[in-house]
Design a protein around this motif. Structure first.
Motif, PDB file in Angstrom:
ATOM      1  N   ARG A  58      -1.954   4.873  -0.687  1.00 35.81           N
ATOM      2  CA  ARG A  58      -2.289   6.233   0.573  1.00 35.81           C
ATOM      3  C   ARG A  58      -1.223   6.575   1.203  1.00 35.81           C
ATOM      4  O   ARG A  58      -1.119   7.558   2.004  1.00 35.81           O
ATOM      5  CB  ARG A  58      -3.289   5.684   1.340  1.00 35.81           C
ATOM      6  N   GLY A  75      -4.911   3.315  -5.254  1.00 31.52           N
ATOM      7  CA  GLY A  75      -5.396   2.816  -3.802  1.00 31.52           C
ATOM      8  C   GLY A  75      -4.247   2.929  -3.033  1.00 31.52           C
ATOM      9  O   GLY A  75      -4.261   2.547  -1.963  1.00 31.52           O
ATOM     10  N   GLU A 117       0.855  -1.292  -0.093  1.00 32.96           N
ATOM     11  CA  GLU A 117      -0.029   0.186  -0.018  1.00 32.96           C
ATOM     12  C   GLU A 117       0.714   1.310   0.045  1.00 32.96           C
ATOM     13  O   GLU A 117       0.240   2.258   0.215  1.00 32.96           O
ATOM     14  CB  GLU A 117      -0.947  -0.081   1.301  1.00 32.96           C
TER      15      GLU A 117
END
Length: 141
Positions: free
Chosen positions: A46, A44, A15
């Protein structure tokens, strides 16, 4: 063949993304920076780290791109962190007061202190209130 003014490299891990910028960030190339950071959000990701070690030039449009991206990323629940910014960007960050973006200050750069204050922490005297200034309709004094 001339080198492009800015090269952007992206490395994703789970991520998190590491964006490495190489070259110059100015009015012409800042939109590319914004687009690459926006692409991370679309995918997606972050947690975004930006390595600025190989940046040879940046102006206020670079700072504007990072501040705009930081707002968008924070609104999505993420974080943007700049690593090893060039000295000019570090100075602009000091002037604007957005040091929250920086992880590693540039070489030789020290966070600014108010003038005439020692390096050790001391209580800051309270500011005197500034009397309000009357303003006429239309914002004319």
């Amino acid at each position: 063949m001339p080198l492009p003014p800015l090269a952007i490299y992206r490395h994703d891990r789970n991520e998190r993304a590491l964006i490495t910028l190489v070259g110059e960030i100015d009015l012409e190339t800042a939109p590319l920076v914004g687009a690459s950071l926006e692409g991370c959000l679309r995918d997606g990701i972050r947690a975004i780290d930006v390595d600025l070690t190989p940046v040879t030039f940046c102006d206020c449009s670079a700072l504007n791109a990072f501040l705009h991206a930081s707002q968008r990323i924070a609104a999505a629940g993420g974080t943007l962190r700049l690593h090893h910014p060039p000295r000019t960007l570090g100075l602009m960050v000091d002037i604007v007061g957005c040091a929250f973006l920086l992880v590693d200050p540039p070489f030789g750069h020290r966070p600014s202190r108010p003038r005439n204050t020692p390096a050790t922490r001391s209580p800051v005297p309270p500011r005197r209130p500034v009397p309000p200034v009357p303003v006429l309709a239309g914002g004319v004094l």
